[in-house]
Write an enzyme that holds these catalytic residues in place. Structure first.
Site, PDB file in Angstrom:
ATOM      1  N   ASN A  32     -15.250 -40.067 -62.771  1.00 32.50           N
ATOM      2  CA  ASN A  32     -14.477 -40.101 -61.504  1.00 32.50           C
ATOM      3  C   ASN A  32     -13.926 -38.699 -61.264  1.00 32.50           C
ATOM      4  O   ASN A  32     -13.130 -38.256 -62.378  1.00 32.50           O
ATOM      5  CB  ASN A  32     -13.416 -41.100 -61.739  1.00 32.50           C
ATOM      6  CG  ASN A  32     -12.201 -40.758 -60.857  1.00 32.50           C
ATOM      7  OD1 ASN A  32     -12.636 -41.328 -59.576  1.00 32.50           O
ATOM      8  ND2 ASN A  32     -11.289 -40.091 -60.948  1.00 32.50           N
ATOM      9  N   GLU A  33     -14.185 -37.890 -60.457  1.00 32.85           N
ATOM     10  CA  GLU A  33     -13.654 -36.736 -60.061  1.00 32.85           C
ATOM     11  C   GLU A  33     -13.801 -35.277 -60.903  1.00 32.85           C
ATOM     12  O   GLU A  33     -13.060 -34.525 -60.823  1.00 32.85           O
ATOM     13  CB  GLU A  33     -11.928 -36.810 -59.370  1.00 32.85           C
ATOM     14  CG  GLU A  33     -12.061 -37.886 -58.329  1.00 32.85           C
ATOM     15  CD  GLU A  33     -10.628 -37.943 -57.708  1.00 32.85           C
ATOM     16  OE1 GLU A  33      -9.614 -37.260 -58.309  1.00 32.85           O
ATOM     17  OE2 GLU A  33     -10.449 -38.795 -56.600  1.00 32.85           O
ATOM     18  N   ASP A  34     -14.654 -35.814 -62.007  1.00 38.97           N
ATOM     19  CA  ASP A  34     -14.632 -34.267 -62.881  1.00 38.97           C
ATOM     20  C   ASP A  34     -15.416 -33.345 -62.105  1.00 38.97           C
ATOM     21  O   ASP A  34     -15.001 -32.054 -62.311  1.00 38.97           O
ATOM     22  CB  ASP A  34     -15.389 -34.882 -63.921  1.00 38.97           C
ATOM     23  CG  ASP A  34     -14.789 -35.822 -64.892  1.00 38.97           C
ATOM     24  OD1 ASP A  34     -13.790 -36.171 -64.640  1.00 38.97           O
ATOM     25  OD2 ASP A  34     -15.143 -36.042 -65.982  1.00 38.97           O
TER      26      ASP A  34
END
Length: 843
Positions: A427-429
């Site tokens: 998630n959102e890395d």
């Protein structure tokens, strides 16, 4: 629990004790609990205040800074003593644990997401009690030590050291959750004694839609001493025995292939039924049962002819499925305090809200078995992140090896669940990589990025897809969320997290249609929870006001004071700042905001070759503690008004409207760099579009009825109707740019009436924006309470009618608009005429 059988016995350890390390003060854990964690036990024994109450969270931070020990006493039964093999299976230890059996070290762990199995025959006592003792080292201090060793990396939320440990990341605090860094045997510990046992079962099903057949490859992993008899029975969803096999096995793996003709196929609940076949495996009287849905799931990314980019949507059994869903965070900050009913209630609320997909977010944990079982049974698709969130994670060899074992175990555990539709790497890395200018060249496909400043890309693009292909080849894999195209904000390829409303540019939510993408996997708006929720977590009545220190403590979002006030003040007239009015204002604003988003984006599901938006997943459905957040259902399972607006927009057939605005402002009239309000006094023309969106397969024949009212007087100024056909599994444009007057505020009320039986299938109202400018004199809303339902009517157009029941009773609708001549019947199954009911509405 003890499971006894010929050649197999299983004992689940219970009745734990705990103590702070290097003290002699052992205390009993929660009675009868087989899983537990330190905050839960300290709370049970009243050694800490409830961290969910008031500002107590601050006063329990010391717990995460200590080392703790747990122990359990158990004995080996007479029937188990004669078995050849004895193993302890640890389904989940949180996180840095050293395990001793009868004072002999048998295991060290460093990953709460892994299962560990240890041969304990040499350390086990067969004629007296055994003591299992587990030393848990502070995850906080261990994380900081690892950061000193491997370097400090970047992240959003929580402290940076969290990136070093394989532990639920939200334990370190998030913008909706507290800092509670817990530890303990949070999943079962079992002693298995056996001659032979089934270790793993995989029912791989390849659904051939053309041949109307399911090709089954049944794979069993076994541990045994001598040859044993393995049997398999396959029962149809109705319980009929359709296949039966029996074989002598003398190896560690066994497989057999067969075909199920004309299978009953599994669909999400919005598109069909959820038949589950039962696969019953028996080895030496050890019985393993798997309930399996037969289906084919696809992620469709095909280039468009009329727009830039490519699609991003799901097919199930070749049927395109528009996704209307929610993001799921852990439903409690202390997982072991959840009970089965919590999962049942929350997932049923998702179904009742017409949400056909849940995204398990990457900062929590892989859910328990019941969660996935319920999604299979209820027909909820799962988008499943791996447990990486908002960070620049390391990728040194030991870290990669650890994570590889984690993903191996979890995919083998989950792969029989038909509800899982996608695995995503994180998630959102990738957004973190963009935000901090990490080394990320999308054109570099070498597969090894460990020497760059974005080393975990090796996990997301090399390690994870390889493991998914090995263990769950039928499930699509996506490297991250958001991911695709020229960057994470690319609206033309892949999925999108649209946070330019609330975060980012803080756009007006009326402009959601400009902010769409191929699949919006996150977006949201904050609102306060129910007053009863605040009363349950704030013990000082003097703190129950909008700007109190304790109310603010129960909101972890950065800059929430300004952002929440901005969106309320831009859109909602606030009369005073009493608590109830502020709660209502924020909830009505959130409801309007999310309704706009679902409505605008579902419109872009325009049929084959034109499925420009494949779905929308709101952030978020639930909370992990009592808090003001983006959740549409609060911690105590009380729906906010936004839950109902999402539900209305996600019905099998919904009616959408949008008010177009054309400004006649000569460009030459405005100085360079200046446009719009407050100095643009040129004329504006308004018109309204009307469309229908359907998730039904077949076409629907309807009559559109449109009534237009003056807002202030309530007078009807125009009415017309139009017969139309709403195309199946698509949106259908019905009215384009119907002109309405700009001289006085007008509200448009439209409804689809069935040609079959005259029933109202869907209805909606479109109001001038922002509604804070509207006046509502002389409104009268009548309501009557009956056993099981409430009926409401109004003399003039009314905005945002909220039904308030003193007792917690689930309503099937709330926060809706009312129009003259309309009677709304709200179902509330548990409601009685003795319940205290009131209403409020805008102004």
């Amino acid at each position: 629990m003890t499971q006894q059988a010929e050649g197999f016995e299983e004992l689940t350890l219970k009745n734990w004790s705990y103590r702070e390390y290097k003290t002699n003060d052992w205390k009993l854990s929660r009675p009868g609990a087989s899983t537990t964690e330190i905050h839960a036990d300290l709370l049970h024994n009243k050694e800490i205040p409830d961290p969910f109450l008031d500002r107590n969270e601050r006063d329990v931070q010391w717990v995460g800074e200590k080392d703790w020990e747990y122990k359990a006493i158990f004995s080996v039964s007479n029937s188990a003593k004669s078995k050849v093999n004895h193993e302890l299976i640890f389904d989940g230890l949180d996180t840095f644990a050293t395990v001793y059996l009868n004072d002999k070290e048998i295991l060290r762990t460093d990953n709460m997401f892994r299962q560990y199995t240890v041969d304990v025959k040499s350390a086990l006592k067969f004629d007296s009690d055994n003591e299992l003792r587990i030393f848990f080292k502070s995850a906080l201090f261990t994380a900081r030590a690892l950061e000193q060793e491997h370097g400090k990396f970047k992240c959003f939320n929580g402290e940076t050291s969290r990136l070093q440990v394989r532990k639920a990341q939200y334990h370190f605090g998030w913008d909706w959750g507290p800092v509670l860094i817990t530890c303990g045997p949070y999943k079962p510990v079992k002693l298995v004694s056996y001659e032979a046992r089934i270790v793993d079962v995989y029912v791989q099903a390849d659904v051939d839609l053309e041949k109307k057949a399911a090709i089954i490859n049944s794979q069993v992993e076994i541990k045994l001493t001598n040859a044993e008899q393995l049997s398999l029975q396959v029962l149809s969803p109705s319980g009929e025995l359709i296949k039966s096999f029996s074989s002598t096995v003398n190896a560690t793996s066994f497989s057999n292939k067969f075909v199920i003709e004309n299978p009953e196929l599994w669909y999400p609940f919005t598109h069909g039924d959820q038949p589950l076949y039962e696969f019953k495996y028996t080895l030496n009287n050890q019985v393993i049962i798997k309930k399996v849905g037969l289906r084919k799931v696809e992620l469709v990314q095909e280039n468009f002819k009329e727009q830039e980019g490519s699609s991003f949507y799901f097919k199930v059994n070749s049927v395109p499925v528009y996704v209307a869903g929610s993001n799921w965070i852990p439903a409690h900050s202390l997982q072991t305090l959840l009970v089965d009913q919590d999962y049942k209630d929350l997932l049923q609320l998702a179904v009742d809200g017409h949400q056909n997909m849940i995204r398990i977010w990457g900062g929590g944990y892989y859910e328990n078995d019941l969660f996935y079982d319920l999604c299979d049974e209820k027909g909820i698709l799962i988008w499943h992140d791996f447990m990486f969130a908002c960070g620049q994670y390391p990728a040194y060899p030991e870290f990669i090896d650890n994570v590889t074992e984690e993903i191996n175990y979890q995919l083998k555990r989950l792969r029989n669940h038909c509800s899982i539709a996608l695995y995503a790497g994180n998630n959102e890395d990738y957004q973190v990589a963009e935000e901090f200018n990490l080394e990320w060249n999308p054109e570099d496909t070498s597969g090894d990025y460990t020497a760059t400043t974005f080393p975990a890309r090796t996990l997301y693009e090399t390690v994870f897809p390889r493991i998914v292909q090995k263990f769950s080849p039928e499930i699509p894999y996506h490297p991250g969320s958001p991911w695709g195209g020229k960057g994470t904000a690319d609206p033309t390829i892949g999925d999108l997290h649209q946070w330019n409303v609330w975060h980012g540019n803080q756009e007006k939510y009326q402009d959601w249609y400009k902010l769409g993408g191929r699949f919006i996997s996150e977006f949201g708006m904050e609102a306060l929870p129910n007053r009863k929720t605040f009363e349950a977590c704030i013990t000082d009545p003097d703190e129950l006001y909008p700007q109190s220190q304790t109310v603010d403590h129960h909101n972890k979002a950065d800059g929430f004071e300004r952002r929440l006030a901005l969106y309320v003040i831009e859109n909602i007239k606030v009369q005073g700042l009493d608590f109830d009015s502020w709660i209502y204002a924020t909830q009505l604003m959130q409801s309007e905001c999310l309704g706009y988003a679902y409505r605008c984006w579902r419109r872009e599901w325009r049929g084959d070759g034109k499925r420009y938006t494949g779905g929308a997943i709101v952030w978020q459905i639930n909370d992990c503690w009592p808090v003001t957040s983006w959740a549409i259902i609060d911690y105590y399972k009380r729906p906010k008004l936004a839950y109902y607006s999402v539900k209305r927009e996600s019905r099998p057939i919904s009616l959408g409207m949008y008010r177009n605005e054309v400004k006649h402002t000569p460009k030459a009239a405005l100085p360079v760099g200046q446009s719009g309000q407050p100095h643009d006094y040129y004329p504006v023309d308004y018109s309204v579009d009307v469309w229908g969106s359907s998730s039904k397969i077949e076409d629907e024949y309807v009559t559109l009825v449109v009534d237009i009212y003056e807002v202030v007087s309530g007078k009807k100024v125009e009415s017309f109707s139009k017969e139309t056909v709403l195309k199946g599994n698509s949106s259908t444009e019905v009215v384009s740019k119907h002109p309405i007057s700009s001289k006085i505020p007008l509200v448009v009320h439209s409804k689809f009436v069935s040609k079959k039986d005259g029933s109202v299938i869907a209805s909606a109202g479109d109001w001038p924006q922002p509604i804070k400018y509207l006046k509502f004199p002389d409104r009268e809303v009548k309501f009557a309470v009956s056993n099981g339902y409430i009926t409401l009517s109004a003399n003039k157009p009314v905005k945002g009618v909220e039904i308030i029941v003193e007792r917690d009773v689930f309503l099937d609708d709330n926060g809706f608009d009312l129009f003259p001549g309309q009677e709304i019947k709200v179902i509330a199954k548990d409601l009685t005429t003795d319940d205290k009911v009131s209403i409020r509405y805008y102004h």
